[in-house]
Every structure is written in C-alpha cells, then in structure tokens.
Design an enzyme around this catalytic site. Sequence first.
Site, PDB file in Angstrom:
ATOM      1  N   GLY A 186       0.839  -1.217   0.000  1.00 43.69           N
ATOM      2  CA  GLY A 186       0.000   0.000   0.000  1.00 43.69           C
ATOM      3  C   GLY A 186       0.858   1.245   0.000  1.00 43.69           C
ATOM      4  CB  ALA A 221      16.169  10.524   1.510  1.00 49.17           C
ATOM      5  CB  VAL A 260      17.522   9.093  -5.710  1.00 54.21           C
ATOM      6  CG1 VAL A 260      18.190   9.646  -6.961  1.00 54.21           C
ATOM      7  CG2 VAL A 260      16.606   7.921  -6.050  1.00 54.21           C
ATOM      8  NE  ARG A 278      -1.000  -4.892  -0.547  1.00 51.97           N
ATOM      9  CZ  ARG A 278      -1.903  -3.909  -0.439  1.00 51.97           C
ATOM     10  NH1 ARG A 278      -2.850  -3.787  -1.346  1.00 51.97           N
ATOM     11  NH2 ARG A 278      -1.862  -3.069   0.569  1.00 51.97           N
ATOM     12  CG  ASP A 280       3.914  -7.049   7.484  1.00 54.79           C
ATOM     13  OD1 ASP A 280       3.301  -6.562   6.513  1.00 54.79           O
ATOM     14  OD2 ASP A 280       3.352  -7.599   8.443  1.00 54.79           O
ATOM     15  CB  THR A 332       2.946   0.398   6.163  1.00 54.20           C
ATOM     16  OG1 THR A 332       1.585   0.120   6.560  1.00 54.20           O
ATOM     17  CG2 THR A 332       3.837   0.029   7.330  1.00 54.20           C
ATOM     18  CB  ILE A 333      -1.002   4.472   6.719  1.00 52.67           C
ATOM     19  CG1 ILE A 333      -1.978   3.352   6.297  1.00 52.67           C
ATOM     20  CG2 ILE A 333      -0.679   5.398   5.567  1.00 52.67           C
ATOM     21  CD1 ILE A 333      -3.393   3.868   6.024  1.00 52.67           C
ATOM     22  CG  ASP A 334      -1.613  -0.662   8.028  1.00 50.76           C
ATOM     23  OD1 ASP A 334      -2.400   0.269   7.819  1.00 50.76           O
ATOM     24  OD2 ASP A 334      -1.591  -1.706   7.341  1.00 50.76           O
ATOM     25  CG  ASP A 380       1.489  -3.461  10.330  1.00 54.00           C
ATOM     26  OD1 ASP A 380       2.331  -2.722   9.768  1.00 54.00           O
ATOM     27  OD2 ASP A 380       0.808  -4.290   9.717  1.00 54.00           O
ATOM     28  NE  ARG A 430     -15.461  15.392  19.042  1.00 56.59           N
ATOM     29  CZ  ARG A 430     -16.021  14.777  20.078  1.00 56.59           C
ATOM     30  NH1 ARG A 430     -17.137  15.228  20.604  1.00 56.59           N
ATOM     31  NH2 ARG A 430     -15.494  13.685  20.587  1.00 56.59           N
ATOM     32  NE  ARG A 433     -27.772  12.429  12.568  1.00 55.20           N
ATOM     33  CZ  ARG A 433     -27.845  12.937  11.346  1.00 55.20           C
ATOM     34  NH1 ARG A 433     -26.761  13.352  10.736  1.00 55.20           N
ATOM     35  NH2 ARG A 433     -28.999  13.024  10.739  1.00 55.20           N
ATOM     36  NE  ARG A 491      -3.160  -5.344   5.717  1.00 49.52           N
ATOM     37  CZ  ARG A 491      -3.348  -5.398   4.404  1.00 49.52           C
ATOM     38  NH1 ARG A 491      -4.199  -6.251   3.904  1.00 49.52           N
ATOM     39  NH2 ARG A 491      -2.683  -4.606   3.597  1.00 49.52           N
ATOM     40  N   GLY A 507     -10.983  12.773  21.120  1.00 46.02           N
ATOM     41  CA  GLY A 507     -11.847  12.636  22.302  1.00 46.02           C
ATOM     42  C   GLY A 507     -12.931  11.586  22.149  1.00 46.02           C
ATOM     43  NE  ARG A 533      -2.842   2.968   0.609  1.00 47.41           N
ATOM     44  CZ  ARG A 533      -3.425   1.832   0.194  1.00 47.41           C
ATOM     45  NH1 ARG A 533      -3.976   1.024   1.075  1.00 47.41           N
ATOM     46  NH2 ARG A 533      -3.444   1.512  -1.071  1.00 47.41           N
TER      47      ARG A 533
HETATM   48  O1  F6P Z   1      -1.579  -1.598   4.655  1.00 48.28           O
HETATM   49  C1  F6P Z   1      -2.113  -0.358   4.359  1.00 48.28           C
HETATM   50  C2  F6P Z   1      -3.594  -0.457   4.136  1.00 48.28           C
HETATM   51  O2  F6P Z   1      -4.106   0.833   3.826  1.00 48.28           O
HETATM   52  C3  F6P Z   1      -4.399  -1.076   5.272  1.00 48.28           C
HETATM   53  O3  F6P Z   1      -4.619  -0.162   6.315  1.00 48.28           O
HETATM   54  C4  F6P Z   1      -5.637  -1.506   4.533  1.00 48.28           C
HETATM   55  O4  F6P Z   1      -6.271  -2.587   5.185  1.00 48.28           O
HETATM   56  C5  F6P Z   1      -5.093  -1.959   3.213  1.00 48.28           C
HETATM   57  O5  F6P Z   1      -3.866  -1.289   3.022  1.00 48.28           O
HETATM   58  C6  F6P Z   1      -6.013  -1.676   2.049  1.00 48.28           C
HETATM   59  O6  F6P Z   1      -5.408  -2.142   0.886  1.00 48.28           O
HETATM   60  P1  F6P Z   1      -5.965  -1.857  -0.571  1.00 48.28           P
HETATM   61  O7  F6P Z   1      -5.643  -0.447  -0.915  1.00 48.28           O
HETATM   62  O8  F6P Z   1      -5.266  -2.834  -1.435  1.00 48.28           O
HETATM   63  O9  F6P Z   1      -7.458  -2.057  -0.496  1.00 48.28           O
END
Ligand code: F6P
Length: 327
Positions: A16, A27, A29, A77, A108, A131-133, A135, A160, A168, A177, A191, A261
């Site tokens: 992703g 950086a 390059v 991928r 990963d 990765t934004i995750d 993890d 909000r 609501r 993920r 909050g 993203r």
């Molecule tokens: O790993 C980054 C991520 O944005 C996850 O947070 C999300 O589950 C996944 O990729 C979504 O992947 P795609 O863009 O292939 O749907």
Amino acid sequence: MNDSKISRIGVLTSGGDAPGMNAAIRAVVKTAWSFGLDAYGITRGYSGMIDNDISKFDKRGVSNIIQRGGTILKTARSKEFQTPEGRKKAHDNLKKHNIDALVVIGGDGSFRGAQAFSNEFDIPCIGIPGTIDKDMAGTDSTIGFDTAVNTAVGAIDKIRDTMEAHERLFVVEVMGRDAGYIAINSGISTGAESILIPEKKADLIKLVNNLSQKEAKQKHVNLIVVTEGDEYGGAEGIKNYLKLTLPGADIKMCILGHIQRGGSPSAVDRLLATRMGYHAIKCLLEGKYNVMVGVINDKVKFTPLNEAVKAKQTISEEWLTIAETVS
Ligand code: F6P
C-alpha cells in the site's frame, strides 16, 4: 567516498502506498548520488522487477517530490514474486542493469519478499518501513503513519461538527487492517468515547451500558472509533449491534477509507523518510546487508529483515489505559 563493492542501487515501493514514500525515494537517490552511486527506479514494485520496468534516475528525477503523496515509482502487490521463478526473473533483470543492491520501501509483506530474494541471490536488500499501519517491530513509527493519523483526525473533527449539531452517535472506521494504531492515536486525539481495536477484545456490554447512561443524561453526542479489522466487522458491525441494543439512538457511521493513504506528507513523515533513506544507503556502503532501517527513541537502529518480518509492534498498554481513562 565509496569504498564498497556497490556502485548501482535499485529502489522500489511496494504494498500500500503511504505519504512520505516520495520523500524516502528522494533521500535514497540523493544520498546514493552523493556517494557516487548510480540510482535506478523500479516501477510497480516487484512486478516491475519481473517485467524489467527499470530505469536510471536522471538529474531531475527526484525534483519537486518531497511534498507529494503517493509514490512516483507506483506500487503493487506481486503474486509472481512469491514464487522462486518470479524472483529468478527479477534477479536476471537487475543483473541486466548491473544493479548490485536493492532498497525496498514498504510494509512487512514487501520485506518478506526482500528476505526471500536476498536468501536466494547475492543482492543485498535494505528495507525502509513505509506503511500507514505502523504494524512493524524495530521502529517506533513507519513512514505515512503520522500523516494518516492527522488525516483521520481532521476528518473526525469535521464529523464531530455534524454529530454535535444533530446530537448523534457516530461510529467512524479507520484503516490499519489488523493493527489498532491509527484508531488509538486518532481516537484519543479526537476525544472518542470508545476506541475499538483488533488487539484488545471489546466489552460491548460495557460499551452499551455506558452509552445508555449517557443517553439517560441527555448526552446524545458520542463518538466511537473502530479499526477496520475489528472482530465485530468494523463500523458496519458495531453500528448494527448498537441499533439493536440502543433502539432510540440516532446512529450514523462513516468509513474513512483511502483518504487516509493520500495527501501531502506531514513534516514528521518527511523527516522520518529522509532520515531512513539516507541511512539505507549509508548502511549498504558500510556493509550492513539485509536489514530494515528503524528509528527507536530517536536513534537509528538496524533490524535483520528476517526478524523484522516475524515480530509485530505491540500496542502500548499505557496508551490503552490513557484512552480508557479519558474517554
Ligand atoms: O496496509 C495499508 C492499508 O491501507 C491497510 O490499512 C488496509 O487494510 C489496506 O492497506 C487496504 O489495501 P488496498 O488499498 O489494497 O485495499
């Protein structure tokens, strides 16, 4: 000065996309050039290695990209790269260009590919966690995480406003993920009454009791932030459960999705990406091979790729307690 045996590096982005990947490419390059190396961009990650979509960066190749989201190298991928035949094709293409080291910017899954590749062929690989995750073990943060959290916070703040205006209950789903870091950080920052993450079993009965008590006190405005990979099925699952258990409540949900993203990377991500990109080349030239560049407690650390792909970063108990205490 470059006294190592490396003279041409390839760089790719994989998995992703994450804001700050371009700053990392830049950086890598520019640092490579500063040591007299040639730098090659590989388009669409490992797929581009297999398809020989590889070209040398020219002098303007990384100009005006530090502020841009996405990745100028595109990303993918690749299933084929998971096979020995795919990796062999990729290796042969690198050899055609005399590329003798590879910098992989990704998560990963991308590092698992790099590890398999470096086990089979004599081409050292360096991983930069993008990765934004967030993890991944071996680093306090990953490129893109800070920007994604800020994007989620900006969006939730807007939600909000309408939540308050209409009194609501809102369930907002964030990405990650099966990792709850974006939810924890954006939930605390906005909050939220409750933050649901895959790493911790949610007590839905307690949640409903809390919400009922608040409803009884005429507090109709409630925000729940949930990770997409939560065991109850993200925002949709939680909203459906709450509709059944709180029949009088006005409940809405919002899935933030891929906006998290995109966009221009934060200064924090640009700095992290630049630091990691610089050290990726430095460590190659110092003969540290097949490692991931990380930053822990503001110090650069190198973790062997095979360890980096095994371990996940654990959610901080301290932040979980803080989240519960202040919600
Ligand atoms: O790993 C980054 C991520 O944005 C996850 O947070 C999300 O589950 C996944 O990729 C979504 O992947 P795609 O863009 O292939 O749907």
